[in-house]
Scaffold this motif. Sequence first.
Motif, mmCIF file in Angstrom:
data_model
loop_
_atom_site.group_PDB
_atom_site.id
_atom_site.type_symbol
_atom_site.label_atom_id
_atom_site.label_comp_id
_atom_site.label_asym_id
_atom_site.label_seq_id
_atom_site.Cartn_x
_atom_site.Cartn_y
_atom_site.Cartn_z
ATOM 1 N N ASN A 134 0.889 -1.276 0.156
ATOM 2 C CA ASN A 134 -0.026 -0.092 -0.011
ATOM 3 C C ASN A 134 0.832 1.019 0.125
ATOM 4 O O ASN A 134 0.524 2.297 -0.416
ATOM 5 C CB ASN A 134 -0.893 0.039 1.165
ATOM 6 N N LYS B 148 2.868 10.492 -3.027
ATOM 7 C CA LYS B 148 1.609 11.002 -3.138
ATOM 8 C C LYS B 148 1.540 12.632 -3.368
ATOM 9 O O LYS B 148 1.009 13.294 -3.940
ATOM 10 C CB LYS B 148 0.596 10.369 -2.100
ATOM 11 N N ASN C 265 -1.594 2.264 -5.927
ATOM 12 C CA ASN C 265 -2.907 1.453 -5.967
ATOM 13 C C ASN C 265 -3.215 0.561 -4.741
ATOM 14 O O ASN C 265 -2.133 0.529 -3.769
ATOM 15 C CB ASN C 265 -3.287 0.532 -7.068
ATOM 16 N N ALA C 266 -4.183 0.393 -4.425
ATOM 17 C CA ALA C 266 -4.669 -0.428 -3.149
ATOM 18 C C ALA C 266 -4.494 -1.860 -3.015
ATOM 19 O O ALA C 266 -4.630 -2.333 -4.229
ATOM 20 C CB ALA C 266 -6.063 0.069 -2.478
ATOM 21 N N SER D 156 -4.722 5.609 -6.355
ATOM 22 C CA SER D 156 -5.626 5.565 -5.235
ATOM 23 C C SER D 156 -6.052 6.883 -4.763
ATOM 24 O O SER D 156 -5.114 7.758 -4.590
ATOM 25 C CB SER D 156 -5.176 4.375 -4.314
ATOM 26 N N LYS D 157 -7.510 7.226 -4.892
ATOM 27 C CA LYS D 157 -7.713 8.399 -4.362
ATOM 28 C C LYS D 157 -7.899 8.470 -2.807
ATOM 29 O O LYS D 157 -7.994 9.094 -2.295
ATOM 30 C CB LYS D 157 -8.894 8.868 -5.029
ATOM 31 N N LYS D 158 -8.219 7.035 -2.638
ATOM 32 C CA LYS D 158 -8.746 6.955 -1.222
ATOM 33 C C LYS D 158 -7.472 6.604 0.100
ATOM 34 O O LYS D 158 -7.630 6.905 1.024
ATOM 35 C CB LYS D 158 -9.648 5.763 -1.323
ATOM 36 N N LYS D 159 -6.356 6.178 -0.616
ATOM 37 C CA LYS D 159 -5.351 5.797 0.391
ATOM 38 C C LYS D 159 -5.084 6.740 0.911
ATOM 39 O O LYS D 159 -4.753 8.045 0.429
ATOM 40 C CB LYS D 159 -4.079 5.022 -0.293
#
Lengths: 413, 1003
Positions: free
Chosen positions: B687, B896, B692-693, B887-890
């Motif tokens: 992660n 990032k 990505n997740a 990933s937008k959520k991690k």
Amino acid sequence: MPLGLLKYGFSKRHPAPRALPPRPDLKDSYDVVIVGGGGHGLAAAYYLSKYHGITNIAVIDKGYLAGGNTARNTAIIRSNYLTPEGVRFYDESVRLYQGLSNEFDFNILYSERGHLTLAHTDASLRTMRWRAEVNQHCGVDSELIFPDEIAKLAPSLNLSRDVRHPILGALHHKPGAIARHDAVAWGYAIGAASRGVELHTRTEVTGFGIEGGAVTSVVTDRGTVRCGAVLQAVAGSSSRVAALAGFKLPIRTVPLQACVSQPLKPFLDPIVVSGSLHCYISQSSRGELVMGGSVDPYSLYQQRSTLDFKEGLMANMLELFPFLSGVKLLRQWAGIADMTPDFSPVMGETPIRNYWLDSGWGTWGFKATPVCGKRMAETIAIGKAPDILDPFRLDRFERFDLVGEGGAASVGH
Amino acid sequence: MKRQRQRLDVGARIDRGQRLAFRFNGKSYEGFSGDTLASALVANGVRLVGRSFKFHRPRGIYSAGMEEPNALVQLGTGAASEPNLRATQVELFDGLEAASVNCWPSVNFDIWSLNDRVSSMLPAGFYYKTFMWPTGLWMRYERAIRAMAGMGRTAREADPDRYDQTNAHCDVLIAGGGPAGLMAALAAGRAGARVILADEQNEFGGRLLSEPEDGETIGGRLAVDWVADARAELAGMAEVRLLPRTTVFGYYDHNFIGLIERVTDHLGGAAPEHLPRQRMWRVRARQVVLATGAIERPLIFAENDRPGIMLAGAARAYLNRYGVQPGEKVLVFTNNDDAYRTALDLNAAGIVVPAVVDLRADPQGSLPARAREAGIEILAGHGVVGTKGRLRVTEARVAPVSDGAVAGPARTISCDAIAMSGGWNPAVHLFSQGQGKLRFEEARGVFLPGNTIQANRSAGACNGAFPLAVCLAEGTEVGALAAADAGFGAPVLALPETKEAEEAPMEVVWQVPSDRPPGKARAFVDFQNDVTTKDVKLAAREGYRSVEHFKRYTTTGMGTDQGKTSNINGVAILASALGEAIPAVGTTTFRPPYTPVSFGAFAGRELHEFYAPIRRTPIHAWHESHGAVFEDVGQWKRPRYYPRAGEGMHAAVRREAIAARSGIGILDASTLGKIDIQGADAAELLNRVYTNAWSKLEVGRCRYGLMLGEDGMVMDDGVTARLAEDHFLMSTTTGNAARVLAWLEEWTQTEWPDMKVHMASATEQWATVSISGPKARNLLAELTGDFDLSPDAFPFMSFREGIVAGVSARVFRISFTGELSFEVNVAARHGLAVWTACMTAGEKYGITPFGTEAMHLLRAEKGFIIVGQDTDGTVTPADLGMDWIVSKKKPDFLGKRSLSRADTLRSGRKRLVGLFTEDPKTVLDEGAQIVAEPRDRPPMKMIGHVTSSYFSPTLDRSIALALIEDGPDRMGQTLHASMPGRTVPVRVTEPVFFDPDGERMRG
């Protein structure tokens, strides 16, 4: 034979001009204080005094004049960079270099040898073609050449296909040159001193006076002087001096080692670089082989050399020139390189008003000496960095507008 | 063969029974075993041995050791030819061939000595002042000057000799095997310490070897006998290693020491095959003892460079050690007592000593007294103020001197040699290399070891202790202290009694005055580079005040002798010209190596097959036997293509690519990096390092990941499979495998030490056979019955374990070609068997091995990137059109934050697109630049460049990938690519050229 030498030879008193005056006392105040008496600082002083009418200048250096990286580099001059910004900037430097001996009336022994960057893989051939294309689009003479042409330029190179890393091609940069590095600094120093610039060697800067966001004085171990502006040009110590002024630089400081062989009868005309083999070599006007490799893999401010550096370098040298086994290494030394994340320098404004920066010269500072001196002088004189320096400003690291020259670095970093 | 006319009949450490024939400058001579080339030349009356670098002045042998500035020779011929060796250090062997360097046509008549005629116009730094006008002509001048550069020549063929390297640890390393070093070795050795004693000479004893046999005594024994006893005792100690012919050349951090042992150099052609020529020792020493002795300091006087003028200690060495007359009438010139030893020894050997010229007004020591007794004339308060003689000195002019000036008329003394001494300089080079600080002692004008941060001690002459008794005492003391500091108790050692002459104080004289007009009579400071006192003063007058400037401006000490005889004199003369004290001017930094060391010794065995080891896959032999053409990928050899008879690369690649699209292609993918990651936090690690997740990836499934640097730029990519809840197998690009592993280690070790995760490289444990193409499933089905291959049971991006071709395998259903693909991973030792099984079973499907070239083409048709080809460290996922994998959520992952920087988000960035040339047959050059508006001449505004370019047989047209400013906004636009001599119109298109929906690989 110029008059000076004839006079020296025939006159009983052997007259010689005093080129570098002894150190005077520090005055109370200077228009410009240049911290760092290396090639860049001296060049800036020279251009300020000669072309901008600013002569009330002190150049301050902790050691002797031009004793840092100016005295320790391998004196290679080229403009075959990868980004258009880089090519434009270094090309101006090459053009200035070409006229420098006549500008000074002091021969810097500028020697146009041609510069070969060897490609040992298809991937590096691709990069060489890319660099050649960028260079040509900027009007700089670089071309991709292949072993038959390489053999004509450097017949002593091992061009056999039957080696671990055969030479597939090379980026040939005709204007690539070497010069006498000390003479460049002396030429600038003599020219600046003759116009009234004071050279304060063995004088350490220990702090800066800053009022209302602007620099107003420089504190040294010989006293404090007021100043209108400061230029910081201390390659190898950039972060440490910037810290004295209270700001940070995105710089990692690592040693870069080099060495020379005993003088040999000339057998190698061009400068030869191999990125894959992490080495570069040229033969000086005295016949010595001047050689270097990758930067050391650790941060250090100490100018000391190591044994393993030579072992790695010599194995690579013998891959390129197998007949050099019996040649003897004469001296090795190290300089300190301020590496930036994008392999490009940092020049221009700082968070402190009237405090100008010339730093981040990594392993590529010597070749930029004239353009940097000229353009930093212009910056100080008009109070604003000219367009050609704009891509190299410090705040690019905040905005991430980088000038990626990793692909044009001579060797691994 | 000429008679050795200057050889004495008795005495000395040579073996008169062993005659050795040699050639110098084309003439044949004879010497004895135990000679150096220099002593043999002196024995044969050869005076003129070389020419200086700048003025090509005739020069003779000056010293008897490594400080020699003049006697540089080219040794041997052909591939083994070695340039710039000092004749004083070359041990004579039978059949030796040597020649003077840097003279033409011969050393006796050198055309370039014309330089000397105009030398008054060529002072230090003259080249900075001339050759500039008219503008632009310098390069022409330079060509002529360049022809004169250099000393010896390199061989032009590879050196046939071997150079070895070895490592050692010891408690006490002792540099120098003279009296101090031998005592130190005895002290440390008897205490039980592991000792290495190294000396550059062929035998131990240092200066004792050069003294007369009936001279000094130690412990009641003749000095040389005492040396032999000490050597024998040391040789009998199990923990002591004696290394003669070994120079300690480099002193690095933390007592890391470089030594170079000349193993067979002295044997010439008789060297046994099994031995290397030289051996480099890399020694880590707990304690270091420096007993490196001292180097005699020349007196600087007018016309001091004629052949026949040599150091007094050297004259003594030639006489006593080699049994050679340095001349028939030898004038001795000194400012100290030691040179009287030379006068006495010469006199005792029956050589005429016309006088001892002593700069001191009233020399009253015991040695001058003995000289008087022997009937030698002493000219006290006198100096040599000039000399005569073209190719060798024939007379000296001697005059009274006082207070630095000539104080009376000169008289002429006829002589054929002058032995002179200005005192001795401690050899502090190694001490200084090891970051030690030097201090200056006025009385003797010497630099001595000061403070040091390393674990070392200096003893004997290098510490300024010249009398023999003090050398022995200091050696004993530091040897014992070093052993004690290394953990060994007190040694049993009594200091031997000595018998030696006492010396009265010397008088420091840096420059002998002359009655000749200044400028007429040159006094040389640096012999090799022709630096005179006038040059040093000129540098001072011009303002080159720092030692480093003086050195660089005048080239003092820059020659192959590294200024061993010239540096201190130069500094002293500079200081006096500046009116400063010597310590204020300082000395130059001593840098390794102490004496020059050959490239071959540094490289050691890391040549040829050991230079950069080749990595081969377990299937390599098959590729070779099937005619593969290989390419280097990192250290690996990978098949690039498999040409059939008459096929070129393009035809082969076309055939291989078509096979993979229509039948089955098979690729050896064993080189891809594989990292085994295990632990409770394994998924969390992924992660953090991928964009990505990974938490929700099911066991048995695979996922593609992009790895970014902290700067947000793409660094690596690859597919990672979840083998178990806490176990992943990551694949990396071939070239980046080691770097990615180091990257993971760096982060887990330095930033996330709390994470429960471990990783190891598994690249070489597995062989990977990748089968690709519409018939791939059929083939695999024939080789395994273990698992269901149907698309539902074994979907794309999953993996299964089972038996394939009879061996345990991990099969990944992933694809880099865009076809239905299976990557079969088996233990490396089964790789070849599985490959062969695939080939056999696949024959009916027309299975075709394909190389990296076809693989690159196939992936480019699919628009799959290659990191390092389509990226260059300045490319973000968004630039590649790969936002979907970020990933937008991690909460965070490496890189990032950088993705939200202003410049990363701005418009105008270079982004990946496809290009079609207007002419479908034209294949663009990779690296070609893209411009929107072509012009006839540079500069042109470049808006991007081609990263990948191929001719696609599937599409029957050329395709290219390119990074272009705002590329995706330019779809359909026509741009221009530069090609050699022309520009080519291109149309911007999507970067996926084939099967955009991926139906084939998912099928």
